[in-house]
Write a protein that holds these residues in place. Sequence first.
Motif, PDB file in Angstrom:
ATOM      1  N   LYS A   1     -30.054   8.624  47.157  1.00  0.00           N
ATOM      2  CA  LYS A   1     -30.486   9.742  47.973  1.00  0.00           C
ATOM      3  C   LYS A   1     -31.699   9.389  48.833  1.00  0.00           C
ATOM      4  CE  LYS A   1     -30.089  13.694  46.014  1.00  0.00           C
ATOM      5  NZ  LYS A   1     -30.276  14.912  45.193  1.00  0.00           N
ATOM      6  N   SER A   2     -32.594   8.579  48.326  1.00  0.00           N
ATOM      7  CA  SER A   2     -33.781   8.221  49.097  1.00  0.00           C
ATOM      8  C   SER A   2     -33.408   7.377  50.318  1.00  0.00           C
ATOM      9  CB  SER A   2     -34.769   7.448  48.216  1.00  0.00           C
ATOM     10  OG  SER A   2     -34.176   6.265  47.693  1.00  0.00           O
TER      11      SER A   2
ATOM     12  N   PRO B   1     -31.642  17.415  57.601  1.00  0.00           N
ATOM     13  CA  PRO B   1     -32.890  17.788  58.271  1.00  0.00           C
ATOM     14  C   PRO B   1     -32.764  19.185  58.877  1.00  0.00           C
ATOM     15  CG  PRO B   1     -31.588  16.384  59.696  1.00  0.00           C
ATOM     16  CD  PRO B   1     -30.824  16.491  58.404  1.00  0.00           C
TER      17      PRO B   1
ATOM     18  N   ASN C   1     -24.994  13.529  48.855  1.00  0.00           N
ATOM     19  CA  ASN C   1     -26.345  13.061  49.189  1.00  0.00           C
ATOM     20  C   ASN C   1     -26.711  13.405  50.631  1.00  0.00           C
ATOM     21  OD1 ASN C   1     -26.712  12.008  46.635  1.00  0.00           O
ATOM     22  ND2 ASN C   1     -26.164   9.914  47.211  1.00  0.00           N
TER      23      ASN C   1
ATOM     24  N   TRP D   1     -32.002   9.621  57.760  1.00  0.00           N
ATOM     25  CA  TRP D   1     -32.281  10.835  58.543  1.00  0.00           C
ATOM     26  C   TRP D   1     -33.625  10.702  59.269  1.00  0.00           C
ATOM     27  CZ3 TRP D   1     -28.689  13.780  59.986  1.00  0.00           C
ATOM     28  CH2 TRP D   1     -27.656  14.207  59.150  1.00  0.00           C
ATOM     29  N   SER D   2     -34.606  10.148  58.585  1.00  0.00           N
ATOM     30  CA  SER D   2     -35.934   9.997  59.175  1.00  0.00           C
ATOM     31  C   SER D   2     -35.893   9.057  60.379  1.00  0.00           C
ATOM     32  CB  SER D   2     -36.906   9.452  58.116  1.00  0.00           C
ATOM     33  OG  SER D   2     -38.185   9.244  58.663  1.00  0.00           O
TER      34      SER D   2
ATOM     35  N   GLU E   1     -27.407  17.234  50.823  1.00  0.00           N
ATOM     36  CA  GLU E   1     -28.616  17.636  50.114  1.00  0.00           C
ATOM     37  C   GLU E   1     -29.888  17.192  50.818  1.00  0.00           C
ATOM     38  OE1 GLU E   1     -28.228  16.135  46.177  1.00  0.00           O
ATOM     39  OE2 GLU E   1     -26.624  17.520  45.608  1.00  0.00           O
ATOM     40  N   THR E   2     -29.775  16.316  51.804  1.00  0.00           N
ATOM     41  CA  THR E   2     -30.967  15.817  52.510  1.00  0.00           C
ATOM     42  C   THR E   2     -30.941  16.177  53.997  1.00  0.00           C
ATOM     43  OG1 THR E   2     -29.858  13.682  52.856  1.00  0.00           O
ATOM     44  CG2 THR E   2     -31.266  13.891  50.910  1.00  0.00           C
TER      45      THR E   2
ATOM     46  N   ARG F   1     -32.124   9.816  52.908  1.00  0.00           N
ATOM     47  CA  ARG F   1     -33.248  10.545  53.499  1.00  0.00           C
ATOM     48  C   ARG F   1     -33.969   9.664  54.521  1.00  0.00           C
ATOM     49  NH1 ARG F   1     -35.258  12.039  49.148  1.00  0.00           N
ATOM     50  NH2 ARG F   1     -34.411  14.166  49.047  1.00  0.00           N
ATOM     51  N   GLN F   2     -34.093   8.364  54.218  1.00  0.00           N
ATOM     52  CA  GLN F   2     -34.735   7.433  55.138  1.00  0.00           C
ATOM     53  C   GLN F   2     -33.908   7.293  56.422  1.00  0.00           C
ATOM     54  OE1 GLN F   2     -37.627   5.988  55.168  1.00  0.00           O
ATOM     55  NE2 GLN F   2     -37.248   4.770  57.011  1.00  0.00           N
TER      56      GLN F   2
END
Length: 555
Positions: A443-444, A502, A496, A450-451, A499-500, A447-448
């Motif tokens: 998941k991290s 943006p 994943n 998306w960032s 859930e993340t 998220r990265q």
Amino acid sequence: MSAIKPGGVQKFMEQFINAVLTTIPIGVLAQSAFTLRFGNTVATILRFRALGSVATAFIATLGPITGLRTMIIAHFSSGYFGGTIYSILNIFIQLSFSTTAVILGGQTLANINPGTLSLIVGIIIIGVCCLIPCFIGYDMVHVYERYAWIVTSVIMLFLWGLGGKAGYDINTQKLFEDTGRALSADILSFGGIVFGSFSGWAPVAADYNCRLPADTPPMRVFLLTFLSVFIPLCFVEILGAALMTITDPAYIAAYADGSTGGVIAQVLSPWGHFGQFILVLLALSIIVNNIPNTYSTGLSIQALGRPFAMVPRFFCVFLASVIYTVAGVAGREHFSAILSNFLSILSYWTAFFIVIVAEEHFIFRQKNGPLGGYNLDDYDTLSKLPLGLAGAVVGMSEVWYTGPLEKMAGATYGADLGFENETIQNYVKKGKARLVQGDALVKSDVRQAWSEAQGSDSEPTQVDFLIFTVSGTPHFSLAKCFTINPPNLVTQSLLNVLETLPSPQPKIITISSAGLMRASHKSVPLPLKPLYNYLLTLPHRDKCGAEEVVAYSTG
């Protein structure tokens, strides 16, 4: 495929086998399926033909360099298992093309004297005739193909002349042609079919050059193959498009009653019994085109692995002939649909096959490259070959499935962008697209990603939409067939992502599979049903899980 003797005598050869009956229906499709007028049809054929001819000519140059068949050469770029997947795809494609060929040959024989010979019997006659030369072996294939094209080329000139006497009207389709985005979609889709029919020779291009001397100049092989593919295919496909511009009611009725075979019979009808004789020769010309398909199918079967290599080639060839003859009888009433969809699918896989082989050759296998050339002894040594990974094509537009990118490109039915999507790699190399390394199961990492997509604080970027597709390394066993580890790869990765998400949330396009549910499974082409029912059972369960997640998330 072009024959070059050690003494430097050069001949256009086997690729002139494309000046045969089976090439005509491709030009016919431009107007019958895509309503393109003659001018746009010719322009599309010439441009997309050039692309396909370059690809095929490049693969042909690898035959003398390596002395290996095309599917074995693929081991050096995609590994042993990747090469096996290519062989499976190539078997399917060669059988599909042979199926359309025997249907067309059967149609032509049945139209010689309507009512005296059934379509089924005509198909069986063509299938048996295609098999006989393949039993005699490689050398006989070359001898037969070296001279057979001469007769068929003369017949094509007859058809051009008789069609002109009937009256070509190149503006007849102008009122029916689409405009705007719909026209663009028609051209792209027809262009994909044209590219597929040209690049379809790429997976077998080295099969008939591998016995040439290793010092044969690659540029000579390239140019001869390019010209001997490009010239006859353009010549005959444009003929097919021209025949569709004849507005005589007799020709229109002939196409409605007998498809392409009926039109050709009508063209030759002014010549009476001699025209019927020419029609017989034209139907039998399919043998010229089907021999390489049948022979290369046998080679691809043997390339599936060591156990298959022990199977006598004549048995593989016989099996292929039986399969495509039976398939031709079963699909005899759906010739245009089979031809259109098969050629589109062909362009999908040949595009990434050609790109992968080309990258391997020019980047890694040059003498001064990282791998320093081809170590031919490693062709079947798993530990010395690449692992081989599968890629997904999201640019499909078929009768049974239209992808999201195609819906954006076309007005009603979308545009077939399968092989064009390969060009995305150029954008990556130029810095116009970025790859973010990570694991969709972590998941991290998601998220990265998306960032990265949202840019920096000083230059923020809004994410408009997400195309979600996941691939993994497949594993095969006789008990479970193809599996992916973990078995819920797609479902968990999608969770994943969701859930993340943006803010503001982008539009999401998820790539799944057609034919998962009972109702949609009925629309899957018959040759693909075994793939769905047996080989991909577990991966499709994962896809169903992902679809349930989407359904739950959208309420």
